[in-house]
Design an enzyme around this catalytic site. Structure first.
Site: not given
Ligand code: IPM
Ligand code: MG
Length: 373
Positions: A147, A198, A231, A255, A259
């Site tokens: 990042y 990884k 993975d 990240d 999710d």
């Molecule tokens: C998160 C989001 C952020 C990230 C974006 C909005 C920059 O996806 O906080 O998970 O990628 O960190």
């Molecule tokens: Mg995210």
């Protein structure tokens, strides 16, 4: 419950874009409840971030707002981004406001707990028995890795074609401090940490493994440390998520995996997060609390978004920034009872439950708080 009057708790509220403002409105009602009932008070300041800040000031985060964030005990963040700002140059995009806050506040440890409320076990895309009672914590490194790594950018090659570059880079110190956070959390949980990388293809991943092992051997021998490729971890999260206690991983993998973990709980609309910096001499950490979900521009302004991830982020703030564990429990139990009563926003709707608006979900949480406090 101890009455903790006095509003020396400085909180900066940044609702942001999309559904951010409407869910934050419900959080502020909870804040107001705590204040009104003399349970805990906060000195709240509101500011702009993301596209909203760009529209007002031409930048997704002004220096003034950043200074306010640095001077606060905690930041409550909504969400940023939307189609309106997608064609802006990279540095002016709403997301840069959030990334700059994380970087400048040095919030290197991002805690993303995936907890399945019993009433929602059937709302998960996985079978109930795979997710019932799930309680795992992803600790995502938040201020390093790909990042923020250099070199980065898009360059034009001599033949006129272009090349995009981003760099995964971690120092030992960056790895060590976030692994320590994960081990400290595991000590208060079930004593297990899984480091995810990884290492089979990336040298930086090999370094993660070495450092995690060293930290473990030196200071956390009682913690059960394991390693997994990212993975495989993605696969294991949907195959058998209850095998995990604490997962610690890099910015990008965290990240993605968070999710995935979020969806196990029934909806991205349920997941809170805390982003923490290093403790100062008094033990205080800079901190920002935000839902894991984004700004959901497709449903913004319609009063249908789920405010629970934000309300649960507020409860994490009570727990981690202000040591108000009982008060945090109060909020979490209110959420639990609202769900058990069958009150649902659209994202967690199930058969025989009532679909309500953002505002009515807020009403329900307040009613449950009034009942319990
Ligand atoms: C998160 C989001 C952020 C990230 C974006 C909005 C920059 O996806 O906080 O998970 O990628 O960190
Ligand atoms: Mg995210």
């Amino acid at each position: 419950m101890a009455r903790t009057a006095g509003s020396n708790r400085k909180v900066l509220v940044l609702p942001g874009d999309g559904i951010g403002p409407e869910i934050m409105r419900q959080v502020l009602r909870v804040v107001d409840f705590f204040d009104r009932r003399g349970i805990a008070s906060f000195a709240i300041t509101e500011g702009l971030v993301g596209g909203a800040a760009y529209d007002a000031d031409g930048t997704p985060l002004t220096d003034a707002t950043l200074s306010q964030a640095l001077a606060s005990d905690a930041v409550l963040f909504g969400s940023v981004g939307g189609p309106k700002w997608e064609s802006l140059p990279f540095e002016l995009r709403p997301e840069r406001g959030l990334l700059r806050l994380r970087k400048e506040m040095d919030l290197f440890a991002n805690l993303r707990p995936a907890v399945v409320f019993d009433a929602l076990a059937d709302a998960s895309s996985l079978k109930r028995d795979l997710v019932a009672d799930l309680d795992l914590m992803i600790v995502r490194e938040l201020t390093g890795g790909i990042y923020f790594g250099d070199p980065r950018g898009i360059e034009t090659l001599p033949d006129g074609s272009r090349r995009g570059v981003n760099t995964e880079v971690y120092t030992e110190a960056e790895i060590e401090r976030v692994v320590r956070v994960a081990c400290d959390l595991a000590r208060k949980r079930r004593g297990r940490v899984c480091e995810v990388d990884k290492a089979n293809v990336m040298e930086s991943g090999g370094l993660w493994r070495e450092v995690a092992q060293q930290v473990h051997d030196a200071d956390y021998p009682e913690i059960e440390l394991s390693f997994m490729y990212a993975d495989n971890c993605a696969m294991q999260l949907v195959r058998n998520p209850k095998q995990f206690d604490v997962i610690v991983t890099s910015n990008l993998f965290g990240d993605i995996l968070s999710d995935c973990a979020a969806m196990l709980t029934g909806s991205l609309g349920m997941l809170p997060s805390a982003s923490l910096g290093a403790a100062d001499e008094s033990g205080r950490r800079k901190a920002l609390y935000e839902p894991v979900h984004g700004s959901a521009p497709d449903i913004a302004g319609q009063d249908v978004a789920n405010p629970l991830a934000s309300i649960l982020s507020f409860s994490m703030m009570l727990r981690y920034s202000f040591d108000l564990a009982e008060e945090a429990d109060l909020v979490e139990n209110a959420v639990r009872r609202a769900l058990a009563a069958g009150v649902r926003t659209g994202d967690i709707l199930q058969p025989n439950t009532a679909r309500v608006s953002t505002r009515v979900m807020g009403d329900t949480i307040l009613r449950e708080l009034e009942r319990a406090a």
